[in-house]
Structure formats: C-alpha cells, structure tokens
Design an enzyme around this catalytic site. Structure first.
Site, short mmCIF file in Angstrom:
data_model
loop_
_atom_site.label_atom_id
_atom_site.label_comp_id
_atom_site.label_asym_id
_atom_site.label_seq_id
_atom_site.Cartn_x
_atom_site.Cartn_y
_atom_site.Cartn_z
N LYS A 111 50.78 42.35 32.82
CA LYS A 111 49.45 42.51 33.41
C LYS A 111 48.53 41.35 32.98
O LYS A 111 47.83 40.75 33.81
CB LYS A 111 48.85 43.85 33.00
CG LYS A 111 47.55 44.14 33.69
CD LYS A 111 47.04 45.52 33.35
CE LYS A 111 45.54 45.52 33.42
NZ LYS A 111 44.93 46.31 32.38
N ASP A 118 45.67 47.83 37.52
CA ASP A 118 45.07 48.55 36.39
C ASP A 118 44.80 49.98 36.86
O ASP A 118 45.26 50.39 37.92
CB ASP A 118 43.79 47.83 35.90
CG ASP A 118 42.61 48.09 36.82
OD1 ASP A 118 42.82 48.52 37.99
OD2 ASP A 118 41.46 47.89 36.39
#
Ligand code: SF4
Length: 222
Positions: free
Chosen positions: A134, A152
């Site tokens: 991420k 997210d």
C-alpha cells in the site's frame, strides 16, 4: 428477499463498466482539489510521510513532519543520529520504534542500492524495509508512475457500496479495480473515493440524499 433486493438494485444502476467513467467524472467535479493530504516537498519527504502515516491520521503526520523535515533532509541524516533520537522525533505518529527501524533500514538501502534516490518502480519500492504494497502504491502514484490502485478503508467501503467489487480482501479489491478503472485515473481514483468517503459516504451513516452518485449506486438509500 435481501438477495433479490440487491439484485434489483444492481439491475437498476446497470453494469459497473457502464458506470465507472460517470462515477469518476462526477466525483472529480465534486472534489477538484482531491489530492494526497500528506505534505512533502521531495520524493524522500513523500516516502517518509507515507511510511509514518500507518495507523495514524494525516493531520498528525503533517504536524510531526513539519519539524522532522527541517532536521532530516537527506537519507544520511536519518542514520547520523542515535536510533533513540529518531524515535523521539517521530514519537507522536505512534508505533515509533518500528517506524524508526523501518526508516533507518530504508535509508540504508536507498544509499546502498539506489544512489540515495527514491525508486519509482513498485517492485523496487516494496524491497525497502517496512514499505508494504500500500505504501509503495501511494508513493509510486504520487511520483507520477501509478502501478496499482491504493485500497484503504474508504476505497474498500465505497468500492463495495458502489458495486465495483464483491471482494473483502484489499489485494483482490485492487485486482478488480485495476481491471475496471481506466489507467489514467489510477492515481486520482483513490483520492476521490477517500474524499467522498470522509465527506458524504460515511462508514456508519452515508448521506445518500446529498450524494452525487445516488442514481449510480446500488446501495443508495434514496
Ligand atoms: S448513494 Fe449512499 S451508499 Fe452510495 S456512494 Fe452515495 S452515500 Fe455512499
């Protein structure tokens, strides 16, 4: 009953491929300023800010980096102080021991393998200690070379509500989004969903009546 309701709702809004551009365009109109909330003035500052943002708010990170970036300007600077000093300087972002360790390991690798520069390729970024997919995705995208789509908590919730994925796992959600979202929007798409998620499509009480996507969303309550 619930299943048929969902089925009906999906039928009403049409297939996701037919909706995706309109969804992006409407959100881009609604949030012309949507961008990353973390402040940085260089590739290195961007990388550090994103690494520090795990498990805390962007506002908190910005507060810490305002001072941090005056003191630490180059990768060498993070290695020149005792580890405890760096820990103290990033303490307020939480998980400071682990983050300091990751920062030092990352700086060492930047110096040893990347001439002190932040790489732009995802497969290189994920080699840096403490840089998960991420984080790497965010950094690569902000450096102008998106190679994936950041998922997210907001991106996950909104993608599900909008019927863009049926998956739960972030990696599988990203896979669905990559197939669906045109590549030129890979950087901005997560920001648009995050902004919409914070302002309108709240986790507990989505304000569907005020939503620019209500006629395109199978989860709309109005
Ligand atoms: S219509 Fe409601 S559930 Fe759908 S995106 Fe908008 S606020 Fe979220």
């Amino acid at each position: 009953m619930a299943r048929s309701y969902v089925h009906e709702a999906r039928k009403r809004v049409g297939p996701k491929r037919a909706r995706i551009r309109e969804i992006i365009e409407r959100l881009a109109d609604a949030y012309p300023d949507a961008t990353i909330a973390l402040r940085s003035r260089s590739d290195l500052e961007l990388l550090v800010a994103v690494m520090l943002s795990a498990q805390t708010t962007d506002v908190n990170v910005n507060r810490v980096t305002e001072k941090l970036f005056q003191k630490y300007r180059r990768p060498e600077d993070y290695l020149a102080v005792p580890p405890e000093e760096l820990e103290r300087d990033i303490f307020a972002t939480g998980f400071f021991r682990q983050k300091a360790k990751s920062l030092r390991g990352t700086m060492r690798m930047l110096l040893e393998e990347f001439d002190g520069r932040v790489p732009r390729q995802l497969d290189e970024l994920v080699k840096l200690p403490g840089v998960a997919r991420k984080t790497a995705n965010v950094v690569a995208a902000e450096l102008g070379n998106p190679q994936g789509i950041v998922v997210d908590t907001h991106v996950r919730r909104l993608s599900q509500r909008l019927g863009l994925t049926r998956q739960e796992d972030p990696v599988k959600i990203e896979r669905d989004l990559i197939k669906l979202v045109p590549r030129e929007y890979w950087r901005i798409f997560p920001h648009l969903l995050i902004w919409h998620g914070r302002r309108v499509c709240d986790a507990r009480t989505p304000r569907c009546e005020d939503c620019v996507l209500k006629d395109l969303c199978p989860s709309s309550r109005v």
